[in-house]
Design a protein around this motif. Structure first.
Motif, PDB file in Angstrom:
ATOM      1  N   TYR A  68       0.819  -1.214   0.000  1.00 51.37           N
ATOM      2  CA  TYR A  68       0.000   0.000   0.000  1.00 51.37           C
ATOM      3  C   TYR A  68       0.856   1.270   0.000  1.00 51.37           C
ATOM      4  O   TYR A  68       0.319   2.381  -0.032  1.00 51.37           O
ATOM      5  N   GLY A  69       2.167   1.121   0.076  1.00 50.36           N
ATOM      6  CA  GLY A  69       3.053   2.283   0.116  1.00 50.36           C
ATOM      7  C   GLY A  69       3.154   2.918   1.478  1.00 50.36           C
ATOM      8  O   GLY A  69       3.558   4.077   1.589  1.00 50.36           O
ATOM      9  N   CYS A  70       2.829   2.167   2.538  1.00 48.61           N
ATOM     10  CA  CYS A  70       2.802   2.723   3.888  1.00 48.61           C
ATOM     11  C   CYS A  70       3.853   2.111   4.811  1.00 48.61           C
ATOM     12  O   CYS A  70       3.818   2.336   6.028  1.00 48.61           O
ATOM     13  N   ALA A 109       0.658   6.226   8.612  1.00 50.95           N
ATOM     14  CA  ALA A 109       0.842   6.312   7.160  1.00 50.95           C
ATOM     15  C   ALA A 109      -0.425   5.907   6.425  1.00 50.95           C
ATOM     16  O   ALA A 109      -0.781   6.510   5.400  1.00 50.95           O
ATOM     17  N   MET A 110      -1.133   4.916   6.929  1.00 52.20           N
ATOM     18  CA  MET A 110      -2.409   4.515   6.316  1.00 52.20           C
ATOM     19  C   MET A 110      -3.408   5.666   6.345  1.00 52.20           C
ATOM     20  O   MET A 110      -4.114   5.929   5.361  1.00 52.20           O
ATOM     21  N   ALA A 127      -2.631   8.921   6.692  1.00 51.60           N
ATOM     22  CA  ALA A 127      -2.116  10.031   5.883  1.00 51.60           C
ATOM     23  C   ALA A 127      -2.370   9.797   4.395  1.00 51.60           C
ATOM     24  O   ALA A 127      -2.613  10.752   3.643  1.00 51.60           O
ATOM     25  N   ASN A 128      -2.321   8.541   3.970  1.00 47.12           N
ATOM     26  CA  ASN A 128      -2.556   8.210   2.562  1.00 47.12           C
ATOM     27  C   ASN A 128      -4.031   7.979   2.252  1.00 47.12           C
ATOM     28  O   ASN A 128      -4.378   7.555   1.147  1.00 47.12           O
ATOM     29  N   ARG A 129      -4.897   8.246   3.238  1.00 47.17           N
ATOM     30  CA  ARG A 129      -6.347   8.166   3.079  1.00 47.17           C
ATOM     31  C   ARG A 129      -6.829   6.788   2.630  1.00 47.17           C
ATOM     32  O   ARG A 129      -7.815   6.662   1.897  1.00 47.17           O
ATOM     33  N   LEU A 130      -6.127   5.774   3.085  1.00 50.60           N
ATOM     34  CA  LEU A 130      -6.557   4.416   2.791  1.00 50.60           C
ATOM     35  C   LEU A 130      -7.653   3.970   3.742  1.00 50.60           C
ATOM     36  O   LEU A 130      -8.392   3.020   3.458  1.00 50.60           O
ATOM     37  N   ALA A 142      -2.909  11.347  11.500  1.00 51.59           N
ATOM     38  CA  ALA A 142      -2.654  11.430  10.061  1.00 51.59           C
ATOM     39  C   ALA A 142      -1.674  12.535   9.707  1.00 51.59           C
ATOM     40  O   ALA A 142      -1.179  12.582   8.579  1.00 51.59           O
ATOM     41  N   GLU A 180       4.523  12.914   9.302  1.00 54.67           N
ATOM     42  CA  GLU A 180       5.110  12.920   7.965  1.00 54.67           C
ATOM     43  C   GLU A 180       6.290  11.972   7.814  1.00 54.67           C
ATOM     44  O   GLU A 180       6.892  11.906   6.743  1.00 54.67           O
ATOM     45  N   SER A 181       6.629  11.244   8.868  1.00 53.10           N
ATOM     46  CA  SER A 181       7.703  10.262   8.764  1.00 53.10           C
ATOM     47  C   SER A 181       7.567   9.259   9.895  1.00 53.10           C
ATOM     48  O   SER A 181       6.977   9.563  10.942  1.00 53.10           O
TER      49      SER A 181
END
Length: 290
Positions: A71-73, A143-144, A146-149, A180, A183-184
């Motif tokens: 998922y890129g997270c 991260a999930m 923040a990426n609105r998954l 959310a 940023e890291s």
């Protein structure tokens, strides 16, 4: 077969390669009967794809940090074991590079991503809350979000709908700590470490303005006390970026903010010492008029 990942037995049965050719240095074995062109840089994503397509039984799914990576997270290392969630009644033999978890899989708990079955974002967060310590689980859940998954309310509803099952309280706890705005991963680890130590929850990415003019954006801040924490990441190897960051923080100091800096080394080796500094700054500001 150049540039491809394939089953060795299929390549042999189709006459594309002989057994001796398959043993040559031109091909790299990834798992039993699964090979890749040796020129391919084998990433964790490639290993997940190979496992998902050829090695797991029906009903199983790529899960945990492996799913988060798809998922890129998350950024699992190329050699990190791939988590696989397998239905409770299904047995799967041990395979090097695969970490098998058995459990009940509900309808809607899996999705298809480019032909590979992966746990849904909500199920991924639940499994992470069960399998990891709370800080590392929150890193990925941040991260999930923040990426609105997924969303915090959706995850709370997911947990409550599974009340009584192993890990539902762990997911609720992780969601309550999630934000959310992180940023890291290191910002997430810092924030959660501070909160678990009993400090008030800080605001993330707090914008400081002067008469409507932007001054700075802070990683973590307690604006009521004018105390902030900045994580000094790897981008500070860039002298120009370091100069810009320090310039904006000097403006904050002139505006009566206390800005405390945390490096990777202190986060790893001396977080208790840093925590004491933050606690002292908050205590001092809570007692002094501003």
């Amino acid at each position: 077969m150049r540039g491809r990942i394939f089953r060795g037995s299929t390549a042999i049965s189709r006459g594309l390669l002989t057994r001796n050719e398959l043993r040559s240095s031109a091909w790299r074995p990834l798992f039993r009967d699964v090979y890749a062109d040796a020129q391919i840089a084998v990433t964790h994503t490639i290993r997940c794809t190979a496992i998902g397509r050829w090695l797991v039984p029906p009903g199983a799914a790529i899960a945990g940090r492996a799913a988060a990576g798809l998922y890129g997270c998350a950024k699992p290392g190329a050699s990190e074991p791939v988590d696989v969630l397998v239905p409770a009644a299904t047995r799967i033999g041990p395979t090097a590079g695969i970490r098998v978890h058995h459990g009940e899989i509900d309808s809607g708990d899996t999705v298809d991503r480019a032909g590979v079955t992966v746990t849904s974002p909500a199920r991924t967060c639940w499994d992470l809350a069960r399998w990891l310590d709370v800080i590392e689980a929150v890193v990925v859940i941040d991260a999930m979000l923040a990426n609105r998954l997924t969303t915090a309310p959706a995850l709370r509803e997911y947990a409550l709908s599974r009340a009584g099952r192993r890990g539902w309280r762990s997911l609720l706890r992780a969601v309550d700590l999630a934000d959310a705005g992180a940023e890291s991963p290191q910002e997430s680890r810092t924030r959660v470490g501070l909160v678990l130590a009993g400090l008030p929850r800080p605001e993330t990415q707090w914008v400081v303005a002067d008469q409507g003019r932007f001054v700075a954006r802070l990683d973590l801040a307690w604006p009521q006390f004018k105390v902030a924490v900045e994580y000094d990441g790897l981008w500070h190897d860039d002298p120009e970026q370091f100069h810009r960051d320090r310039q904006r923080l000097n403006r904050l100091l002139g505006g009566d903010w206390i800005v405390l800096h945390l490096t990777a080394k202190r986060l790893r080796d001396d977080f208790d010492g840093f925590l004491a500094e933050v606690r002292a700054a908050l205590r001092a500001r809570s007692r002094s008029p501003r």
